[in-house]
Every structure is written in C-alpha cells, then in structure tokens.
Design a protein around this motif. Sequence first.
Motif, PDB file in Angstrom:
ATOM      1  N   ARG A 160      12.030  -2.941  83.369  1.00 38.71           N
ATOM      2  CA  ARG A 160      12.664  -3.775  81.616  1.00 38.71           C
ATOM      3  C   ARG A 160      11.870  -3.778  80.309  1.00 38.71           C
ATOM      4  N   TYR A 161      10.552  -4.139  81.335  1.00 40.83           N
ATOM      5  CA  TYR A 161       9.091  -4.137  80.483  1.00 40.83           C
ATOM      6  C   TYR A 161       9.514  -2.720  79.424  1.00 40.83           C
ATOM      7  N   ILE A 162       9.324  -1.388  80.929  1.00 39.25           N
ATOM      8  CA  ILE A 162       8.765  -0.497  79.852  1.00 39.25           C
ATOM      9  C   ILE A 162       9.921   0.234  79.002  1.00 39.25           C
ATOM     10  N   GLN A 163      11.553  -0.302  79.376  1.00 37.21           N
ATOM     11  CA  GLN A 163      12.473   0.512  78.655  1.00 37.21           C
ATOM     12  C   GLN A 163      12.347  -0.449  77.711  1.00 37.21           C
ATOM     13  N   SER A 221       7.418  10.841  72.859  1.00 38.69           N
ATOM     14  CA  SER A 221       6.640  10.350  73.546  1.00 38.69           C
ATOM     15  C   SER A 221       7.932   9.884  75.123  1.00 38.69           C
ATOM     16  N   VAL A 222       8.101  10.064  76.287  1.00 36.92           N
ATOM     17  CA  VAL A 222       8.661   9.597  77.144  1.00 36.92           C
ATOM     18  C   VAL A 222       8.753   9.281  78.056  1.00 36.92           C
ATOM     19  N   ALA A 223       9.038   7.530  78.567  1.00 37.53           N
ATOM     20  CA  ALA A 223       8.948   6.663  79.614  1.00 37.53           C
ATOM     21  C   ALA A 223       9.529   7.200  80.668  1.00 37.53           C
ATOM     22  N   ALA A 282      21.121   9.572  80.380  1.00 37.16           N
ATOM     23  CA  ALA A 282      20.171   8.699  81.353  1.00 37.16           C
ATOM     24  C   ALA A 282      18.941   8.668  80.422  1.00 37.16           C
ATOM     25  N   VAL A 283      18.865   9.489  79.098  1.00 34.51           N
ATOM     26  CA  VAL A 283      17.772   9.493  77.897  1.00 34.51           C
ATOM     27  C   VAL A 283      18.391   9.028  77.382  1.00 34.51           C
ATOM     28  N   PHE A 289      13.267   6.852  76.832  1.00 36.48           N
ATOM     29  CA  PHE A 289      13.502   6.026  78.576  1.00 36.48           C
ATOM     30  C   PHE A 289      14.134   6.583  78.777  1.00 36.48           C
ATOM     31  N   SER A 290      13.482   7.345  79.989  1.00 37.30           N
ATOM     32  CA  SER A 290      14.440   7.773  80.876  1.00 37.30           C
ATOM     33  C   SER A 290      14.642   7.270  82.556  1.00 37.30           C
ATOM     34  N   ARG A 291      16.431   6.997  82.370  1.00 37.98           N
ATOM     35  CA  ARG A 291      16.667   5.461  83.724  1.00 37.98           C
ATOM     36  C   ARG A 291      15.668   5.587  85.166  1.00 37.98           C
ATOM     37  N   PRO A 292      15.922   5.520  86.141  1.00 39.75           N
ATOM     38  CA  PRO A 292      15.663   5.447  87.453  1.00 39.75           C
ATOM     39  C   PRO A 292      16.675   5.912  87.736  1.00 39.75           C
TER      40      PRO A 292
END
Length: 645
Positions: free
Chosen positions: A80-83, A60-62, A434-435, A93-96
């Motif tokens: 920050r919440y999603i991270q 699962s990736v956000a 960045a992931v 988590f794929s960063r902005p």
Amino acid sequence: MGMTLAEKIIKAHLIEGDMSVPGSDISLKIDQTLTQDATGTMAYLEFESMGVERVKTERSVAYIDHNTLQSGFENADDHRYIQSVAKKHGIWFSRPGNGICHQVHLERFGKPGKTLIGSDSHTPTGGGIGMLAFGAGGLDVAVAMGGGAYHIAMPKMIKVVLTGKLRPFVTAKDVSLELLRYLSVKGGVGYIVEWGGPGIKTLTVPERATITNMGTELGATTSIFPSDEVTRDFLRAEGREEDYTPLASDPDAKYDRVIEIDLAALEPMIACPHSPDNVVPVSSLKGVKVDQVCIGSCTNSSLRDMLKAAAILKGKTIDPSVSMSVSPGSKQVLSMLADSGALTDILASGARLLECACGPCIGMGFSPNSAGVSLRTFNRNFEGRSGTADGKVYLVSPETAVASALTGYITDPRTLGTMPGITMPDSFRIDDSAVLAPASPEEAKDLEVLRGPNIKPFPESRPVTDTISAPLVLKVGDNITTDHIMPAGAKILPYRSNIPYLSQFCFGVCDKTFPERAKEAGQSIVVGGSNYGQGSSREHAALVPLYLGVRCVIAKSFARIHVANLINAGILPLTFEDPADYDRIDQGDALELTGIYAGMENGTVLLTDKTKGFSVPLSCAFTSRQTAMLKAGGLLPYTREQAQG
Ligand code: MIC
Ligand code: SF4
C-alpha cells in the motif's frame, strides 16, 4: 575507431567522465528505473527524503513481485505504501500478481538504446532487448528518479561471439552456465559483456534475456545484445513495434577480450551447490536423486520456456517422489498458457502452480525438504537461500528440470528422445490492467502516502573519520554473497523497511552471534576475501551493518553493486594491497586505521593490528565524488549538501 554497442549507448547518455579510461568514474543520464518491493520500500523512503515532487525519468515502474506471501500485515502495508507513493510521485505501479519485474519490464516497457537502472541485480535482463540496464542500490535508483546521474566505473568490454545453432534440448540457460564455468562468478567484474556473432540470430528475445539475466552471476556490470530483426519481431508481438530501433556495434569496434562459443557444440549443463559457477555437464550427474524441481524466476519464466516445459510434460506424470512447482513470469505468460491449453498439460503432470512472482527463488515459500536436492531453473544457488539451511540447489534449464522431474533423478534431457515442437504466437495477449498509472501533478498534490507501522526510520550514517579504532568482529572468506550478509526468505523479507528488526539476522548464515558482538563493540570492522558482496543489489547488506556499527569493511576485492552500496551508506570499503595480509589478522584483533583522509587522496591507508603489533598498507581507490560521499556520511547527506550548494 569503431565503437561497441555499449559504448554507443554510454556516449549518448554520458553526463560526465572520460569513456576512454576504463575504471574511471563516469556518470550517465538514466531514462527508465524499476524497483521491486523488497528493495523498493527503502528506495521510496529515500526518494521521499529528497523532497522531489515528481520523477524526472521517462518511465519509472514500481513492481510488487518478491514479498507476495503476506503472512502478516507487513507486506500488505508495504504494498500500500509503494502503491500510494508511486501514484503521488509519477511512478507506474505493477500490482502483485502481474509478474516478476524483469519479465514484465521486458514485455511492456523495455526499449532498445535506453538506459535503465533497477533496485535489483538482475535488471540487466533488459539487455536482451538492447537496453543498457544496470542493477543498483535503492538509493542510486532514488537519485536517478529525482533526475540525478548514475555513476559507474567505465567498464572494459568483453565480446562473446556466438556461432552455430543450439541442438535440441540445449538452451540459452546452458550458454549462460557454460560461460560461468569458463569465467567464474568473478570473471565479469569490471566488464560489460556484449553478445554478437552469427549465432545470435538463432536466439529469440526471451532466450537473450535469460543470458543477460545470468550475466549478473559473472559479476559483470551489465550484458547486452544488439537490437535487430529478432528484437523487432518481439516488440511487434508485444504490440509496440514503434519502440524498435536497430542497434549494433561497429564492425571495427575494439574489445578487451573476445570469447567464442559454438552453440552447436554445447550440451546441457548444471550448476552444483552452492555457487552458480560450480558447473558440470548434466550427463556427469546422472542418477543423483532429485526431491524438488522448480520452473520459473526472472531467468526462465517466459512463455517460450513454459510452453517447452508443458510440451515435454504433455501426457506424462512426474515421478511420485518429486515435488514440482511452476511459476510463470507474468500475467501475460500465465494467461497465454491458459488460453493455449498448455497450462492443463502442466497441471495434469502433477506440478503445482505458484503465482507469477519470485517465490521459491528468494525462499518465499516452496523451500525444499531437509537436505533435499532441488533442481531450479533460477540463477542463484547460494547456501541457505532456498529457506532450507541444508538444501542442495542445482541450477538447470527448463528442459533438464522437466526431464529430471519425470524420472526422479538428474537426467540429461537429450535422453528423452525427440524434443516436441512448440508454436510461438505471432502476438502476445496485451492486458495492462494490472499496471496502474500515476496521478496527474494536480491530483497528486492532495494524495496521502499510506505508511504502516512496519516502516521504521533508516539508520543514521556518520561521516568517515580520519582514524578508526575498532575490533575485527567478523572475518569471512571468499565470494561472500549478500545472502550471507543479509539473508532473505519468507521469515525475514517482510522486514525490509525495519532495519532494527532485520539486524538480528545479519550474517546469520556465517555466524549467528555476529549481531550481538557487533552491538557490544559499538563500532567495528569486518574482513572478507575476494568478491565480497557478490549477488544481489540489496542495500540492506550495507544499511544493516551500518546500524550495527560497522564502520569499515576490508576485503581482497569487492563486487560492484555492493561496494557502491557501502559507500552510499557511509561505510569505508578498503582492499588489501597485498592479499597475503588477509591471513595475518584474526577475528577479535584490535585494529586501527590511520591517515584515512590523506589515503583518500593518495590511495593508501595504514592498518595497524594492535593485538599482534604490526602494520600493513590498505588501498583506497576512490573517486573524488566517493571521497566526498564518505566524508559526508553517505549518498543521502551528500545529495542534501549538493542541493544546498
Ligand atoms: C535476489 O535475487 O537476490 C533479489 C532478491 O532479487 C535481490 C534483491 C533483493 O534482495 O531484494 C537482487 O537480486 O538484487
Ligand atoms: Fe526475483 Fe529470483 Fe529474479 Fe531475484 S533472481 S528478481 S528473487 S526471480
């Protein structure tokens, strides 16, 4: 009898249901999920409320790619919440800045033969690599992350047989636009579109992904290409050949409909405002002045697309009257553009570089000037979506976009002469820094989830009652999109976790006074035409009406993801048995729905127009699960009830 490729993947993932009955409820095991930030905040709030410690999917990736403007604390807090929630619950988590979810997922995580659902309607992009990938509401994704099944109506099958080879300056985008011209934005509803024929060998994975991406605009359940040597080459170039599995339909597979397209006969096409199926040949609009050109979005932001744009731009400058943006789809694409020198050619042409994100596609900056003509390589041109209410958005290929930027007028790229060649690298630049990986289960226990003040509780849903008496507060026409129901754009998107704030903008494109009227009415009914709720997967288009007291939507027909979102939110979706009855009721009429519970069993509910004094039947074709959900007040209370046994 042989099976289609989609049927094979469905069979391998089927939990319940009868695949041989099109339209019947089937439930599937989901291998992978993705979320993006604009729908993700809500999806993770919903996931948290289910009390599951760790996701049960294979991957699962956000992603953070929509709300990257950060013009205040809201987006940054949501990131920050999603991270933090991702780290705690086993989600990557794929960063902005790392890129658009669909592009990055295709590059780094997609696997042939796997199922994927994403809280974004363009998740079928994964079909370009042979995945069975669906767009879904956030709540459905939350349930799948918790190990629950994903329910769909068993689709019928369309096969598109491609023959021949695209001529220079004619592209995969033109294939998509041609199919939209032919089938319309409703033509794919209830179908999976499977691509095959000898012509597919001439299309690379990014080109296939452009096509499956835009299958969403057909209303299709999803679209898929076989997994073949072309797929293997792509995965090898991504350093993950081990993820390759060959997959194809059986030669004697049966399709409900077969469409043939000769690639060699196609020409550059363009979708005119304000619908992706309003398609004509580019040559027929020759001489229309262009103000803005945008290259990017999950449809056309691959390295291949960018290299082609750069090759045409090399040594030239865009017309001074045109403002042009380029948003590469991912950090991988951007860094390879830089390494190859192609980025310099783009910048030297006068184009502006935007970050690797959705950006202008969702009105997140770079809106056109007043009444401006904007040519975009994107997938949607709904009214107002660009952020400029009277902007005129046309959808084109990167080649047509660049040709038009150079001349300042809509231009058939074939008039440019010879298409310069591009060289695709044998391997892509792999940098997954960045992931971010999730925490281990032990580490996760002590992790705190960081919530900002913009996160407000989601609206309380109510069980559907046997009778609903409410005024018709809004009557709208055909093809109402979720961008009409719950607009996006830079000014509103930061409030995706704040339903009360969002509610002031509900149906703003159609009628700015709707929110006030709905609130005043307490509970209300909305009436729409055919294909109501087409477009995005945003469940906000159901949650916000729920907050405003909408109890029922009556339409001629609904789009797939939206009707699921309405049911998930506990809003009753009904259709006219006789579409002509749509014309008999008017906004402001006092309506009464009776016999709802019996109707859920026998298929018909009675609508009485108390103002005009007549009654008409409405259809209500729900599965037993949907009935149970509506009676419980939506998917969340239903899931809780199920968990309690
Ligand atoms: C879109 O293209 O409309 C979006 C923005 O990506 C949506 C999701 C959303 O509204 O957040 C989609 O396609 O589902
Ligand atoms: Fe982002 Fe546009 Fe693709 Fe939606 S359609 S995911 S906004 S790039």
